[in-house]
Design a protein around this motif. Structure first.
Motif, PDB file in Angstrom:
ATOM      1  N   ASN A  57       0.702  -1.230   0.239  1.00 10.87           N
ATOM      2  CA  ASN A  57      -0.084   0.076  -0.099  1.00 10.87           C
ATOM      3  C   ASN A  57       0.861   1.339  -0.004  1.00 10.87           C
ATOM      4  O   ASN A  57       1.708   1.531   0.817  1.00 10.87           O
ATOM      5  CB  ASN A  57      -0.837   0.076   1.033  1.00 10.87           C
ATOM      6  CG  ASN A  57      -2.075  -0.967   1.051  1.00 10.87           C
ATOM      7  OD1 ASN A  57      -2.201  -1.841   0.047  1.00 10.87           O
ATOM      8  ND2 ASN A  57      -3.005  -0.785   1.889  1.00 10.87           N
ATOM      9  N   ASP A  58       0.788   1.974  -1.018  1.00  8.18           N
ATOM     10  CA  ASP A  58       1.259   3.301  -1.122  1.00  8.18           C
ATOM     11  C   ASP A  58       0.851   4.600  -1.632  1.00  8.18           C
ATOM     12  O   ASP A  58       1.335   5.290  -2.147  1.00  8.18           O
ATOM     13  CB  ASP A  58       2.496   3.134  -1.848  1.00  8.18           C
ATOM     14  CG  ASP A  58       2.189   2.688  -3.465  1.00  8.18           C
ATOM     15  OD1 ASP A  58       0.976   2.471  -3.588  1.00  8.18           O
ATOM     16  OD2 ASP A  58       3.103   2.228  -4.333  1.00  8.18           O
ATOM     17  N   GLY A  59      -0.377   4.767  -1.256  1.00  5.25           N
ATOM     18  CA  GLY A  59      -1.253   5.830  -1.884  1.00  5.25           C
ATOM     19  C   GLY A  59      -2.690   5.860  -1.483  1.00  5.25           C
ATOM     20  O   GLY A  59      -3.467   4.611  -1.243  1.00  5.25           O
ATOM     21  N   SER A  60      -3.386   6.840  -2.022  1.00  2.90           N
ATOM     22  CA  SER A  60      -4.844   6.870  -1.613  1.00  2.90           C
ATOM     23  C   SER A  60      -5.515   6.779  -3.112  1.00  2.90           C
ATOM     24  O   SER A  60      -6.759   7.020  -2.962  1.00  2.90           O
ATOM     25  CB  SER A  60      -5.307   8.302  -0.926  1.00  2.90           C
ATOM     26  OG  SER A  60      -4.822   9.262  -1.803  1.00  2.90           O
ATOM     27  N   GLY A  61      -5.012   6.843  -4.088  1.00  6.89           N
ATOM     28  CA  GLY A  61      -5.684   6.454  -5.360  1.00  6.89           C
ATOM     29  C   GLY A  61      -5.854   7.860  -5.942  1.00  6.89           C
ATOM     30  O   GLY A  61      -5.680   8.829  -5.526  1.00  6.89           O
ATOM     31  N   ASP A  62      -6.602   7.767  -7.368  1.00  9.07           N
ATOM     32  CA  ASP A  62      -6.951   8.932  -7.779  1.00  9.07           C
ATOM     33  C   ASP A  62      -8.256   9.387  -7.765  1.00  9.07           C
ATOM     34  O   ASP A  62      -8.663  10.536  -8.220  1.00  9.07           O
ATOM     35  CB  ASP A  62      -6.490   8.643  -9.380  1.00  9.07           C
ATOM     36  CG  ASP A  62      -4.856   8.555  -9.744  1.00  9.07           C
ATOM     37  OD1 ASP A  62      -4.296   9.313  -9.054  1.00  9.07           O
ATOM     38  OD2 ASP A  62      -4.809   7.617 -10.536  1.00  9.07           O
ATOM     39  N   ILE A  63      -9.045   8.771  -7.084  1.00 11.73           N
ATOM     40  CA  ILE A  63     -10.620   8.922  -7.037  1.00 11.73           C
ATOM     41  C   ILE A  63     -11.067   8.450  -5.537  1.00 11.73           C
ATOM     42  O   ILE A  63     -10.693   7.581  -5.115  1.00 11.73           O
ATOM     43  CB  ILE A  63     -11.380   8.107  -8.443  1.00 11.73           C
ATOM     44  CG1 ILE A  63     -12.733   8.651  -8.182  1.00 11.73           C
ATOM     45  CG2 ILE A  63     -11.346   6.487  -7.855  1.00 11.73           C
ATOM     46  CD1 ILE A  63     -13.731   7.913  -9.454  1.00 11.73           C
ATOM     47  N   ASP A  64     -12.061   9.356  -5.176  1.00  9.18           N
ATOM     48  CA  ASP A  64     -12.677   8.875  -4.026  1.00  9.18           C
ATOM     49  C   ASP A  64     -13.594   7.764  -4.107  1.00  9.18           C
ATOM     50  O   ASP A  64     -14.661   7.813  -4.948  1.00  9.18           O
ATOM     51  CB  ASP A  64     -13.696  10.085  -3.469  1.00  9.18           C
ATOM     52  CG  ASP A  64     -12.693  11.318  -3.187  1.00  9.18           C
ATOM     53  OD1 ASP A  64     -11.611  10.956  -2.673  1.00  9.18           O
ATOM     54  OD2 ASP A  64     -13.279  12.501  -3.077  1.00  9.18           O
ATOM     55  N   ASP A  65     -13.400   6.799  -3.645  1.00  9.14           N
ATOM     56  CA  ASP A  65     -14.178   5.511  -3.677  1.00  9.14           C
ATOM     57  C   ASP A  65     -15.474   5.549  -2.807  1.00  9.14           C
ATOM     58  O   ASP A  65     -16.353   4.760  -2.998  1.00  9.14           O
ATOM     59  CB  ASP A  65     -13.296   4.198  -3.176  1.00  9.14           C
ATOM     60  CG  ASP A  65     -12.431   3.924  -4.293  1.00  9.14           C
ATOM     61  OD1 ASP A  65     -12.757   3.614  -5.167  1.00  9.14           O
ATOM     62  OD2 ASP A  65     -11.149   3.780  -3.939  1.00  9.14           O
ATOM     63  N   PHE A  66     -15.323   6.273  -1.731  1.00 11.22           N
ATOM     64  CA  PHE A  66     -16.508   6.957  -0.959  1.00 11.22           C
ATOM     65  C   PHE A  66     -16.337   8.029  -0.303  1.00 11.22           C
ATOM     66  O   PHE A  66     -15.131   8.333   0.096  1.00 11.22           O
ATOM     67  CB  PHE A  66     -17.060   5.392  -0.070  1.00 11.22           C
ATOM     68  CG  PHE A  66     -16.007   4.650   0.556  1.00 11.22           C
ATOM     69  CD1 PHE A  66     -15.709   3.236   0.246  1.00 11.22           C
ATOM     70  CD2 PHE A  66     -15.078   5.417   1.287  1.00 11.22           C
ATOM     71  CE1 PHE A  66     -14.851   2.619   0.545  1.00 11.22           C
ATOM     72  CE2 PHE A  66     -14.034   4.385   2.070  1.00 11.22           C
ATOM     73  CZ  PHE A  66     -13.979   3.157   1.433  1.00 11.22           C
ATOM     74  N   ASP A  67     -17.570   8.766   0.111  1.00 11.23           N
ATOM     75  CA  ASP A  67     -17.641   9.832   0.919  1.00 11.23           C
ATOM     76  C   ASP A  67     -17.345   9.333   2.549  1.00 11.23           C
ATOM     77  O   ASP A  67     -18.050   8.609   3.054  1.00 11.23           O
ATOM     78  CB  ASP A  67     -18.815  10.756   0.952  1.00 11.23           C
ATOM     79  CG  ASP A  67     -18.864  11.844   1.849  1.00 11.23           C
ATOM     80  OD1 ASP A  67     -17.652  11.814   2.872  1.00 11.23           O
ATOM     81  OD2 ASP A  67     -19.626  12.691   1.732  1.00 11.23           O
ATOM     82  N   PRO A  68     -16.103   9.641   3.100  1.00  6.76           N
ATOM     83  CA  PRO A  68     -15.569   9.029   4.286  1.00  6.76           C
ATOM     84  C   PRO A  68     -16.844   9.440   5.663  1.00  6.76           C
ATOM     85  O   PRO A  68     -17.057   8.680   6.293  1.00  6.76           O
ATOM     86  CB  PRO A  68     -14.540   9.473   4.791  1.00  6.76           C
ATOM     87  CG  PRO A  68     -14.188  10.702   3.977  1.00  6.76           C
ATOM     88  CD  PRO A  68     -14.952  10.398   2.598  1.00  6.76           C
ATOM     89  N   ASP A  69     -17.284  10.691   5.387  1.00  3.02           N
ATOM     90  CA  ASP A  69     -18.234  11.013   6.302  1.00  3.02           C
ATOM     91  C   ASP A  69     -19.693  10.172   6.275  1.00  3.02           C
ATOM     92  O   ASP A  69     -20.366  10.183   7.229  1.00  3.02           O
ATOM     93  CB  ASP A  69     -18.746  12.457   6.160  1.00  3.02           C
ATOM     94  CG  ASP A  69     -17.382  13.488   6.469  1.00  3.02           C
ATOM     95  OD1 ASP A  69     -16.625  13.054   7.384  1.00  3.02           O
ATOM     96  OD2 ASP A  69     -17.274  14.449   5.626  1.00  3.02           O
TER      97      ASP A  69
END
Length: 474
Positions: free
Chosen positions: A42-54
């Motif tokens: 694992n080395d990053g958060s990606g390019d797109i929001d997979d979901f709204d964390p809130d």
């Protein structure tokens, strides 16, 4: 013993050409199988929001997120697997050290399925069926039984300190998405490794069939639904069974997905990646030549959706039953997405047909169910008439008229009493009938009207007549 065994697996995996796998976005989740451990990185958060964390943290098991950003998409990997047989599946996620250093990662997970998709994960429709963000003290988390402590998995309870969830009963053909998250980020940007190993009675019976290993042949991933304006999608030939054994890679595309290849996009030994930008929907193909003279192929359908737009007038909004007791309306969207509709601030429905729409000005809102946007309220007019009016001088329903009469061609309205006596003639320039005849108020009763107008029928004006009644109340 289990830790030692998995560490040996990691060494063998690296020595014989295996590679750490990582896809930080759900839409490009890596297909995996149960016939060997998977070394993840694992080395990053990606390019797109997979979901709204809130939104997603309201599920209860994902509430902790990342230490550094309170965003559970930080330092994540996504995998997808398909059940090969009916039975019981679990998995172990083991934290590994970076080189000879100490173990600094703490792994957590969320599992979605069966047969959900990344769009429903993203918009919060899909909730995890297994999920664990408890504190790890054995460097293991997963589904089934902790191999170090022997602790049985159990349904998630916040604060239980059980890092294992209960076994998963699967049916052959079901598809599941697995999110693996590093809770304890090391803050220096170095990727941190883990080992994913599948377990359970199905794996014990036959690890080659417990999960459908043919899914790995779809190494580009499962079909992707994206939104116009989303970050680029990067397809990789390096996830194929050939690994780095590549002599040549050829990328091509069928934009209409009609079986006809439209263009060769790239070719060469160095062309291991292809970047797909919005809004270039299509079926993308890759052909990989290896040093063993074998050819490995795969394809993936990528569809970009935008904010819903009605077809241009007059095709976008069709009034099915003008001037009837039941004014029905149907909407037609320019696009092939999955839509839902709401009129006048009401609840959304899947059907594009609405019954009993009130006459006069209305509005419709269209939502793309893939999460790609919602239209602004779109006004539309239903030609109709009030079923009653109350000419009592209070300024409310004091006159009766055809609502939307100005949109008709050459309209004329004749109003009669119950005996057929003509009381009033009005047109689009008339305010309406005030309930009087020769200056005298007419009594409460039902009154009849005949509307004559012309309708455009494919360029020809056709005479139309409607006869029905309404009520005068005093």
């Amino acid at each position: 013993m289990r830790t030692l065994l998995c560490s040996m697996c990691c060494m063998l995996f690296c020595l014989f050409g295996g590679k750490a796998q990582n896809s930080p976005d759900c839409r490009s989740a890596i297909p995996v199988c149960a016939d060997a451990p998977i070394l993840g990185l694992n080395d990053g958060s990606g390019d797109i929001d997979d979901f709204d964390p809130d939104v997603i943290r309201q599920s209860g098991c994902l509430e902790k997120g990342s230490v550094s950003s309170a965003n559970i998409e930080h330092n994540t990997s996504w995998y997808v697997f398909r059940a090969g047989t009916d039975g019981q599946i679990g998995f172990d996620i083991e934290a590994l050290p970076i080189g000879s250093g100490p173990i600094t990662a703490e792994w957590d997970f969320a599992l979605y399925g069966p047969d959900t998709d990344c769009a429903s994960i993203s918009n919060g429709t899909a909730q995890p069926i297994r999920c664990n963000y408890e504190v790890n003290t054995t460097n293991f988390t997963g589904i089934g039984v902790n191999p170090i402590s022997g602790q049985e998995g159990a349904p998630f309870i916040k604060g239980s300190q059980n890092t294992y969830d209960e076994w998963l009963d699967v049916t052959a053909g079901e598809i599941y998405y697995l999110l693996i998250n590093n809770f304890n980020t090391n803050f220096d940007g170095d990727p941190e490794p883990f080992m994913l190993t599948f377990t359970g009675s199905s794996v014990d019976a036959d690890q080659n069939t417990a999960l459908d290993c043919t899914l790995r042949d779809e190494f580009l991933g499962l079909d992707i639904v994206a939104c116009e304006g989303d970050p680029d999608i990067v397809l990789s030939a390096l996830n194929s069974p050939a690994g780095p054994d590549i002599v040549n890679v050829t990328w091509s595309v069928d934009y209409e997905d009609d079986g006809v290849v439209d263009a060769v996009l790239a070719s060469g030994a160095a062309e291991t990646m292809l970047t797909v930008t919005s809004p270039n929907s299509g079926r993308y193909f890759v052909s990989i030549d290896t040093s063993l003279a074998t050819v490995i192929t795969d394809d993936i359908l990528i569809t970009f959706y935008g904010i819903p737009v009605l077809l241009p007038d007059p095709n976008g909004i069709v009034i099915l039953d003008d001037l009837s007791d039941s004014n029905n309306v149907e909407f037609f969207v320019d696009g092939n997405g999955s839509y839902e509709y709401a009129i006048n601030g009401g609840e959304f429905q899947d059907s594009s047909v609405f019954m009993d729409v009130p006459p006069g000005m209305n509005s419709v809102v269209i939502n793309d169910k893939n999460g790609c946007g919602t239209s602004e309220p779109i006004p539309f007019l239903v030609v109709g008439y009030p079923k009653f009016f109350t000419p009592n001088g209070d300024g409310i329903h004091d006159a009766w008229n055809i609502l939307g009469i100005e949109t008709l061609t050459n309209p004329v309205v004749f109003i009669f009493d119950r005996y057929g006596k003509l009381l009033k003639q009005i047109d689009e320039t008339t305010i309406g009938w005030d309930g009087t005849f020769n200056g005298q108020p007419m009594p409460s009763s039902d009154y009849w009207f005949r509307l004559e107008y012309e309708r455009d029928d494919q360029g020809t004006l056709v005479a139309n007549t409607i006869r029905t009644h309404f009520t005068l109340k005093r």
